[in-house]
Motif scaffolding. Structure first.
Motif, PDB file in Angstrom:
ATOM      1  N   LYS A   1       0.834  -1.194   0.000  1.00 58.02           N
ATOM      2  CA  LYS A   1       0.000   0.000   0.000  1.00 58.02           C
ATOM      3  C   LYS A   1       0.866   1.240   0.000  1.00 58.02           C
ATOM      4  O   LYS A   1       1.884   1.288   0.684  1.00 58.02           O
TER       5      LYS A   1
ATOM      6  N   ARG B   1       5.947   6.758   1.466  1.00 57.48           N
ATOM      7  CA  ARG B   1       6.493   5.438   1.752  1.00 57.48           C
ATOM      8  C   ARG B   1       5.492   4.376   1.309  1.00 57.48           C
ATOM      9  O   ARG B   1       4.328   4.669   1.059  1.00 57.48           O
ATOM     10  N   TYR B   2       5.995   3.166   1.242  1.00 54.95           N
ATOM     11  CA  TYR B   2       5.187   2.027   0.823  1.00 54.95           C
ATOM     12  C   TYR B   2       5.183   1.016   1.957  1.00 54.95           C
ATOM     13  O   TYR B   2       6.217   0.691   2.510  1.00 54.95           O
ATOM     14  N   LEU B   3       3.989   0.556   2.297  1.00 53.43           N
ATOM     15  CA  LEU B   3       3.820  -0.355   3.422  1.00 53.43           C
ATOM     16  C   LEU B   3       3.607  -1.775   2.916  1.00 53.43           C
ATOM     17  O   LEU B   3       2.743  -2.018   2.073  1.00 53.43           O
TER      18      LEU B   3
ATOM     19  N   MET C   1       2.303  -5.227   4.126  1.00 53.43           N
ATOM     20  CA  MET C   1       1.454  -5.651   5.237  1.00 53.43           C
ATOM     21  C   MET C   1       0.872  -7.039   4.985  1.00 53.43           C
ATOM     22  O   MET C   1       0.792  -7.490   3.850  1.00 53.43           O
TER      23      MET C   1
ATOM     24  N   SER D   1      -2.607  -9.289   5.511  1.00 51.12           N
ATOM     25  CA  SER D   1      -4.042  -9.212   5.756  1.00 51.12           C
ATOM     26  C   SER D   1      -4.407 -10.316   6.742  1.00 51.12           C
ATOM     27  O   SER D   1      -4.138 -11.493   6.500  1.00 51.12           O
TER      28      SER D   1
ATOM     29  N   GLY E   1      -4.672  -4.271   9.068  1.00 49.66           N
ATOM     30  CA  GLY E   1      -3.630  -5.182   8.595  1.00 49.66           C
ATOM     31  C   GLY E   1      -2.487  -5.255   9.592  1.00 49.66           C
ATOM     32  O   GLY E   1      -2.402  -4.463  10.533  1.00 49.66           O
ATOM     33  N   TRP E   2      -1.604  -6.188   9.380  1.00 49.93           N
ATOM     34  CA  TRP E   2      -0.436  -6.384  10.246  1.00 49.93           C
ATOM     35  C   TRP E   2       0.768  -5.839   9.513  1.00 49.93           C
ATOM     36  O   TRP E   2       1.217  -6.416   8.526  1.00 49.93           O
ATOM     37  N   LEU E   3       1.290  -4.696   9.963  1.00 54.63           N
ATOM     38  CA  LEU E   3       2.393  -4.020   9.296  1.00 54.63           C
ATOM     39  C   LEU E   3       3.677  -4.806   9.467  1.00 54.63           C
ATOM     40  O   LEU E   3       4.084  -5.123  10.579  1.00 54.63           O
TER      41      LEU E   3
ATOM     42  N   GLU F   1       8.150  -0.779   6.311  1.00 51.66           N
ATOM     43  CA  GLU F   1       7.968   0.390   5.455  1.00 51.66           C
ATOM     44  C   GLU F   1       9.185   0.514   4.557  1.00 51.66           C
ATOM     45  O   GLU F   1      10.307   0.354   5.009  1.00 51.66           O
TER      46      GLU F   1
END
Length: 155
Positions: free
Chosen positions: A87, A110-112, A114, A116, A123-125, A128
């Motif tokens: 994301k 930034r782009y995460l 994660m 599901s 969500g579970w990060l 980054e």
């Protein structure tokens, strides 16, 4: 098991400062201080952080590797995972221009990456990443290692 190295740019900068100090100490014939700080420089420059994912056992580990050899850290249990998703996230700051109105500037894009998690709206990060190509490569590696579906929401 999949290992993902995290960026370590500040370790190099700190190592460069300590190296400059150790060179100064050795030039001034302070051998004990110079050699000790050279060892500290080596340790600082070769220390890095990484994430380890063991999908077979169901664990995720956050580790700091000292001297590139000694891993320190711990494991935590992974939740049940539906899929991996990527994301895009950015913070927007609004700045005013006198009476002419408001304009927006992007800060800290930034782009995460994660996971599901079922029966959860959050969500579970995992991590980054600043670069979209690197984020896609990491997410693809994670999805392949865990035999999970990858959903890319950056387009």
């Amino acid at each position: 098991m999949l290992k993902i190295a995290l960026p370590r740019t500040w370790n190099y900068v700190l190592g460069a400062f300590i190296f400059a100090f150790s060179a100064y100490a050795l030039i001034n014939k302070e051998f004990y201080l110079g050699i000790t700080s050279l060892l500290l420089t080596t340790g600082t420059a070769t220390t890095y952080n990484y994430i380890a994912l063991d999908f077979a056992a169901g664990y995720k580990g956050d580790f700091t590797c000292l001297f590139g050899l000694i891993p320190l850290g711990g494991w935590e249990r992974l939740p049940a995972i539906n899929h991996v998703f990527l994301k895009h996230f950015s913070e927007i700051a609004k700045d005013e221009i006198s009476d002419s109105g408001v304009y927006q500037t992007l800060k800290r894009q930034r782009y995460l990456v994660m996971f599901s998690v079922p029966n959860s709206s959050v969500g579970w990060l995992l991590l980054e990443v600043q670069n979209v190509h690197k984020a896609r490569a990491i997410a693809k590696d994670i999805a392949t290692a865990g035999a999970l579906e990858l959903k890319d929401y950056t387009c």
